[in-house]
Motif scaffolding. Structure first.
Motif, mmCIF file in Angstrom:
data_model
loop_
_atom_site.group_PDB
_atom_site.id
_atom_site.type_symbol
_atom_site.label_atom_id
_atom_site.label_comp_id
_atom_site.label_asym_id
_atom_site.label_seq_id
_atom_site.Cartn_x
_atom_site.Cartn_y
_atom_site.Cartn_z
ATOM 1 N N PRO A 1 31.032 40.821 36.721
ATOM 2 C CA PRO A 1 31.154 40.154 38.025
ATOM 3 C C PRO A 1 31.620 41.132 39.090
ATOM 4 O O PRO A 1 32.303 42.110 38.785
ATOM 5 C CB PRO A 1 32.241 39.110 37.762
ATOM 6 C CG PRO A 1 33.032 39.667 36.627
ATOM 7 C CD PRO A 1 32.096 40.480 35.791
ATOM 8 N N LEU B 1 34.083 42.246 41.649
ATOM 9 C CA LEU B 1 35.511 41.961 41.567
ATOM 10 C C LEU B 1 36.196 42.169 42.916
ATOM 11 O O LEU B 1 36.004 43.209 43.541
ATOM 12 C CB LEU B 1 36.086 42.963 40.567
ATOM 13 C CG LEU B 1 37.358 42.610 39.861
ATOM 14 C CD1 LEU B 1 37.087 41.503 38.841
ATOM 15 C CD2 LEU B 1 37.884 43.853 39.138
ATOM 16 N N ASP C 1 40.432 33.575 47.815
ATOM 17 C CA ASP C 1 39.870 33.296 46.488
ATOM 18 C C ASP C 1 39.623 34.569 45.692
ATOM 19 O O ASP C 1 38.803 34.575 44.764
ATOM 20 C CB ASP C 1 38.528 32.544 46.628
ATOM 21 C CG ASP C 1 38.727 31.198 47.287
ATOM 22 O OD1 ASP C 1 39.788 30.592 47.058
ATOM 23 O OD2 ASP C 1 37.834 30.767 48.047
ATOM 24 N N ASP D 1 39.684 37.565 43.038
ATOM 25 C CA ASP D 1 39.862 37.460 41.583
ATOM 26 C C ASP D 1 41.304 37.755 41.190
ATOM 27 O O ASP D 1 41.841 37.166 40.259
ATOM 28 C CB ASP D 1 38.927 38.456 40.885
ATOM 29 C CG ASP D 1 37.482 38.157 41.197
ATOM 30 O OD1 ASP D 1 36.919 37.278 40.531
ATOM 31 O OD2 ASP D 1 36.937 38.762 42.144
ATOM 32 N N PHE D 2 41.900 38.733 41.878
ATOM 33 C CA PHE D 2 43.300 39.095 41.601
ATOM 34 C C PHE D 2 44.017 39.243 42.930
ATOM 35 O O PHE D 2 43.494 39.867 43.858
ATOM 36 C CB PHE D 2 43.381 40.427 40.826
ATOM 37 C CG PHE D 2 42.807 40.333 39.447
ATOM 38 C CD1 PHE D 2 43.581 39.863 38.396
ATOM 39 C CD2 PHE D 2 41.490 40.691 39.207
ATOM 40 C CE1 PHE D 2 43.049 39.749 37.118
ATOM 41 C CE2 PHE D 2 40.946 40.579 37.935
ATOM 42 C CZ PHE D 2 41.726 40.117 36.890
ATOM 43 N N ILE E 1 43.483 43.300 35.025
ATOM 44 C CA ILE E 1 42.098 43.564 35.457
ATOM 45 C C ILE E 1 41.313 44.131 34.281
ATOM 46 O O ILE E 1 40.198 43.691 33.978
ATOM 47 C CB ILE E 1 42.075 44.544 36.654
ATOM 48 C CG1 ILE E 1 42.901 43.967 37.803
ATOM 49 C CG2 ILE E 1 40.642 44.837 37.088
ATOM 50 C CD1 ILE E 1 43.049 44.901 38.999
ATOM 51 N N ARG F 1 40.519 41.426 31.877
ATOM 52 C CA ARG F 1 39.406 40.581 32.340
ATOM 53 C C ARG F 1 38.066 41.287 32.121
ATOM 54 O O ARG F 1 37.069 40.665 31.764
ATOM 55 C CB ARG F 1 39.612 40.254 33.821
ATOM 56 C CG ARG F 1 38.420 39.677 34.544
ATOM 57 C CD ARG F 1 38.348 38.161 34.486
ATOM 58 N NE ARG F 1 39.485 37.551 35.131
ATOM 59 C CZ ARG F 1 39.504 37.112 36.395
ATOM 60 N NH1 ARG F 1 38.414 37.216 37.133
ATOM 61 N NH2 ARG F 1 40.573 36.558 36.897
#
Ligand code: DC
Length: 236
Positions: free
Chosen positions: A16, A18, A159, A161-162, A228, A231
């Motif tokens: 994805p 990121l 929003d 991811d991290f 990270i 993930r």
């Protein structure tokens, strides 16, 4: 049909894109951390503080006073912003011109930047521009972007991811700036940045907070990288 299904289910999934947001006060360790994440995970590094600094340098060059809200708003709205990707780092251009790092980090910009950054029209001038950095990162083949600033996890990419929020004691932060040979009234900038009405500096709800006062910057990077890497399925 059967073959197509098999093909789709066995095709490797594209990782994805990121988005990593790092917020925090001055000298909290954001840039070192963002640079390290950028190198490790192939992310475009976007230092939004340097964007506010560039706009500040331009407004000062044009003779706009820090307390002239009308001139600040109209001038900020008229600026043409571009981006140059320099290695892993995105750099802002104003009317095709890039401002020297020494000027961006100099005393005149240090003293004025928080005042200009508190004006909603200045923030509005940068809002879409900052979000558009994700498109630029994709176009340049990055796996994502790491953006550092004061309102990334709250206003620019809520929003993401991290989302991380770095802090450190004021004495430690002043020591770091002095070690960089910079004259900067960090406490005063933080006061203005966290008390302004428009997108104040604050820990985004749900973000991971990290106090770096007693950590080396390597330790900060290790802690921020771990989730990270987990993930992405890479070794932490
Ligand atoms: O990260 P820095 O110290 O270079 O940032 C300079 C100033 O820019 C900071 O005092 C406040 C402003 N800024 C902001 O208001 N919002 C951001 N996302 C980044 C920086």
């Amino acid at each position: 049909m059967q073959n197509l299904r098999t093909l789709i289910s066995t095709a490797p999934m594209a990782p994805p894109f990121l988005i990593v947001a790092i917020d925090g006060g001055a000298a909290a360790g954001k840039s070192t951390t963002a640079r390290a994440l950028s190198a490790r995970f192939n992310l475009l590094h976007v230092d939004t503080g340097s964007y506010y600094r560039a706009i500040t340098a331009e407004l000062l060059r044009l003779g706009v006073a820090v307390d002239d809200a009308v001139a600040i708003s109209s001038t900020a709205a008229s600026l043409t912003l571009g981006t140059r990707v320099d290695g892993r780092r995105a750099r802002i251009e104003i009317a095709g011109r890039e401002i020297e790092e020494t000027e961006l980090r100099g005393p005149a910009v240090n003293a004025a930047v928080s005042h200009f950054a508190a004006v909603p029209a200045v923030r509005a001038a940068l809002l879409a521009y900052q979000r558009d950095q994700a498109r630029i990162a994709r176009e340049h083949g990055f796996a994502g972007l790491v953006m550092e600033g004061r309102d990334i996890g709250t206003a620019i990419f809520p929003d993401a991811d991290f989302r991380f929020f770095l802090h450190a004691d004021p004495e430690e932060r002043a020591r770091r700036r002095a070690a960089e040979g910079q004259q900067d009234s960090i406490a005063e900038r933080d006061r203005i940045d966290s008390t302004r009405k428009a997108s104040p500096l604050q820990c985004p709800p749900g973000a991971t907070g990290l106090d770096s006062t007693h950590l080396s910057l390597d330790e900060v990077v290790t802690r921020v990288s771990a989730p990270i890497a987990a993930r992405l399925g890479a070794a932490a």
